[in-house]
Scaffold this motif. Structure first.
Motif, PDB file in Angstrom:
ATOM      1  N   LEU A  28      56.460  40.292  15.227  1.00 52.74           N
ATOM      2  CA  LEU A  28      55.999  39.087  13.866  1.00 52.74           C
ATOM      3  C   LEU A  28      54.735  38.777  14.182  1.00 52.74           C
ATOM      4  O   LEU A  28      54.236  38.188  12.716  1.00 52.74           O
ATOM      5  CB  LEU A  28      56.907  38.295  13.208  1.00 52.74           C
ATOM      6  N   ALA A  29      54.484  38.122  14.880  1.00 49.81           N
ATOM      7  CA  ALA A  29      53.514  37.057  15.288  1.00 49.81           C
ATOM      8  C   ALA A  29      52.470  38.508  15.022  1.00 49.81           C
ATOM      9  O   ALA A  29      51.107  38.155  14.552  1.00 49.81           O
ATOM     10  CB  ALA A  29      52.761  36.944  16.611  1.00 49.81           C
ATOM     11  N   GLY A  30      52.901  39.358  15.164  1.00 48.14           N
ATOM     12  CA  GLY A  30      51.163  41.076  14.968  1.00 48.14           C
ATOM     13  C   GLY A  30      50.801  40.635  13.947  1.00 48.14           C
ATOM     14  O   GLY A  30      49.943  42.183  14.047  1.00 48.14           O
ATOM     15  N   CYS A  31      51.826  41.197  12.995  1.00 45.74           N
ATOM     16  CA  CYS A  31      51.035  41.218  11.601  1.00 45.74           C
ATOM     17  C   CYS A  31      50.432  40.147  11.349  1.00 45.74           C
ATOM     18  O   CYS A  31      49.761  41.014  10.076  1.00 45.74           O
ATOM     19  CB  CYS A  31      52.872  41.486  11.026  1.00 45.74           C
ATOM     20  N   LEU A 139      53.878  28.595  32.743  1.00 43.17           N
ATOM     21  CA  LEU A 139      52.578  29.764  30.903  1.00 43.17           C
ATOM     22  C   LEU A 139      53.691  29.193  30.006  1.00 43.17           C
ATOM     23  O   LEU A 139      53.243  29.009  28.603  1.00 43.17           O
ATOM     24  CB  LEU A 139      52.755  30.746  31.114  1.00 43.17           C
ATOM     25  N   ALA A 140      55.395  29.111  29.617  1.00 43.20           N
ATOM     26  CA  ALA A 140      55.804  29.464  28.331  1.00 43.20           C
ATOM     27  C   ALA A 140      55.538  27.477  28.234  1.00 43.20           C
ATOM     28  O   ALA A 140      55.465  27.519  26.717  1.00 43.20           O
ATOM     29  CB  ALA A 140      57.523  29.838  28.454  1.00 43.20           C
ATOM     30  N   ASP A 141      56.146  26.956  28.608  1.00 45.14           N
ATOM     31  CA  ASP A 141      55.539  25.673  28.243  1.00 45.14           C
ATOM     32  C   ASP A 141      54.665  25.186  27.992  1.00 45.14           C
ATOM     33  O   ASP A 141      54.424  24.162  27.610  1.00 45.14           O
ATOM     34  CB  ASP A 141      56.967  24.591  30.117  1.00 45.14           C
ATOM     35  N   ARG A 142      53.718  25.601  29.072  1.00 43.99           N
ATOM     36  CA  ARG A 142      52.408  24.682  28.661  1.00 43.99           C
ATOM     37  C   ARG A 142      51.653  25.533  26.801  1.00 43.99           C
ATOM     38  O   ARG A 142      51.106  25.170  26.505  1.00 43.99           O
ATOM     39  CB  ARG A 142      51.311  25.625  30.035  1.00 43.99           C
ATOM     40  N   ARG A 143      52.319  26.864  27.081  1.00 41.71           N
ATOM     41  CA  ARG A 143      52.117  27.200  25.858  1.00 41.71           C
ATOM     42  C   ARG A 143      52.433  26.695  24.404  1.00 41.71           C
ATOM     43  O   ARG A 143      52.306  26.178  23.034  1.00 41.71           O
ATOM     44  CB  ARG A 143      51.976  28.474  25.189  1.00 41.71           C
ATOM     45  N   ALA A 144      53.752  26.048  24.597  1.00 44.77           N
ATOM     46  CA  ALA A 144      55.238  25.313  23.927  1.00 44.77           C
ATOM     47  C   ALA A 144      54.474  23.865  23.773  1.00 44.77           C
ATOM     48  O   ALA A 144      53.946  23.465  22.388  1.00 44.77           O
ATOM     49  CB  ALA A 144      55.972  25.311  24.121  1.00 44.77           C
ATOM     50  N   LYS A 145      53.014  23.577  24.252  1.00 45.71           N
ATOM     51  CA  LYS A 145      52.760  22.071  23.960  1.00 45.71           C
ATOM     52  C   LYS A 145      51.727  22.342  23.800  1.00 45.71           C
ATOM     53  O   LYS A 145      50.914  21.332  22.606  1.00 45.71           O
ATOM     54  CB  LYS A 145      51.989  20.889  25.881  1.00 45.71           C
ATOM     55  N   ALA A 155      49.049  29.365  16.362  1.00 46.10           N
ATOM     56  CA  ALA A 155      50.611  28.491  16.555  1.00 46.10           C
ATOM     57  C   ALA A 155      51.525  29.026  16.688  1.00 46.10           C
ATOM     58  O   ALA A 155      52.821  29.122  17.443  1.00 46.10           O
ATOM     59  CB  ALA A 155      50.647  26.981  15.620  1.00 46.10           C
ATOM     60  N   ARG A 156      51.626  29.218  15.342  1.00 41.35           N
ATOM     61  CA  ARG A 156      52.970  30.764  15.750  1.00 41.35           C
ATOM     62  C   ARG A 156      53.066  31.614  16.757  1.00 41.35           C
ATOM     63  O   ARG A 156      53.969  32.192  17.091  1.00 41.35           O
ATOM     64  CB  ARG A 156      52.507  31.193  14.191  1.00 41.35           C
ATOM     65  N   VAL A 161      54.659  34.417  21.357  1.00 41.64           N
ATOM     66  CA  VAL A 161      55.208  34.642  23.136  1.00 41.64           C
ATOM     67  C   VAL A 161      55.087  33.634  24.179  1.00 41.64           C
ATOM     68  O   VAL A 161      55.836  33.939  25.099  1.00 41.64           O
ATOM     69  CB  VAL A 161      53.407  34.519  23.166  1.00 41.64           C
ATOM     70  N   ALA A 162      55.546  32.296  23.189  1.00 40.88           N
ATOM     71  CA  ALA A 162      55.846  31.525  24.802  1.00 40.88           C
ATOM     72  C   ALA A 162      57.795  31.471  24.275  1.00 40.88           C
ATOM     73  O   ALA A 162      57.964  31.225  25.450  1.00 40.88           O
ATOM     74  CB  ALA A 162      55.663  29.986  24.343  1.00 40.88           C
TER      75      ALA A 162
END
Length: 177
Positions: A28-31, A139-145, A155-156, A161-162
Motif C-alpha cells: 500500500l505504501a509502495g503504490c 529501528l521500528a520504534d525510531r521510525r514510529a517516532k 509518514a505513511r 515499514v515500522a
C-alpha cells in the motif's frame, strides 16, 4: 449479556495475520511511494524529506547487513531469516536505497569489514535471533517516532515499514517457534 469466549480463542495477533500485514502495508505504501511527478519544483520532496529517506534507506541496509551476519554465523537459521531479510531489502528500496547493486554485493566486498559484525553475532541461535529482534524493535520504534514530523507520504511509508518491523520482531521472538 456477553457471549463466553471460545476455549480455542487466542489472545494477540495470529502468525498468519502478521505475515500478511507486513507485505500488504508495504504494498500500500509502495503504490504511492514515488508520487513526486515531474510537476512544479515545489511539488517535489524537500531536502529534509530526501535526507529522511536516505537515512531510512541506510538504516534498512544496515539491518540487511545484520541479517547477513546472522545467516553467515548460523546457517541453520537461513531458511527462517531469508524472507525477513528479503522484506528488509524491499524496505530499503522503498526509501530509495539498495537498488539491487548495493544490497547483494555489499556482503562480498565487505567480508573483511563484515568480520567485526559477524563477531558481534551471538554464538547461540536463540541469542542471535534475540539480537536481530532487538535491532528490528529499536529501528521500528525510531521510525514510529520520526514519522510524527514527516509529511503525509513519507509518514505513511515510515508507518508501514515500522509496522512490518514490529511484525518481524514478533516472528523472530514468539512466532517462529
Amino acid at each position: 449479556m456477553p457471549f463466553p469466549s471460545s476455549p480455542r480463542a487466542r489472545s494477540g495477533p495470529r502468525r498468519r495475520s502478521l505475515l500478511a500485514v507486513g507485505p500488504a502495508a508495504l504494498a500500500l505504501a509502495g503504490c504511492t511511494a514515488g508520487g513526486e511527478g515531474p510537476g512544479e519544483p515545489e511539488d517535489g520532496p524537500s531536502a529534509a524529506d530526501r535526507r529522511a529517506r536516505a537515512r531510512a534507506a541506510r538504516d534498512s541496509e544496515g539491518l540487511v547487513e545484520r541479517y547477513d551476519a546472522v545467516i553467515a554465523a548460523h546457517p541453520g537459521l537461513a531458511e527462517r531469516l531469508r524472507p525477513l531479510r528479503a522484506e528488509t531489502v524491499r524496505h530499503a528500496r522503498a526509501f530509495g536505497g539498495g537498488q539491487g547493486r548495493k544490497a547483494s554485493p555489499s556482503p562480498a566486498p565487505s567480508s573483511s569489514s563484515a568480520a567485526p559484525s559477524a563477531a558481534a553475532v551471538p554464538g547461540d541461535d536463540k541469542d542471535a535471533l534475540a539480537s536481530l529482534a532487538a535491532a528490528e524493535r529499536e529501528l521500528a520504534d525510531r521510525r514510529a517516532k520520526a514519522l510524527l514530523g514527516m509529511p503525509g507520504e513519507l509518514a505513511r511509508l515510515l508507518a508501514s515499514v515500522a509496522a512490518a518491523g514490529a511484525a518481524h520482531v514478533y516472528l523472530l521472538t514468539e512466532g517462529g517457534a
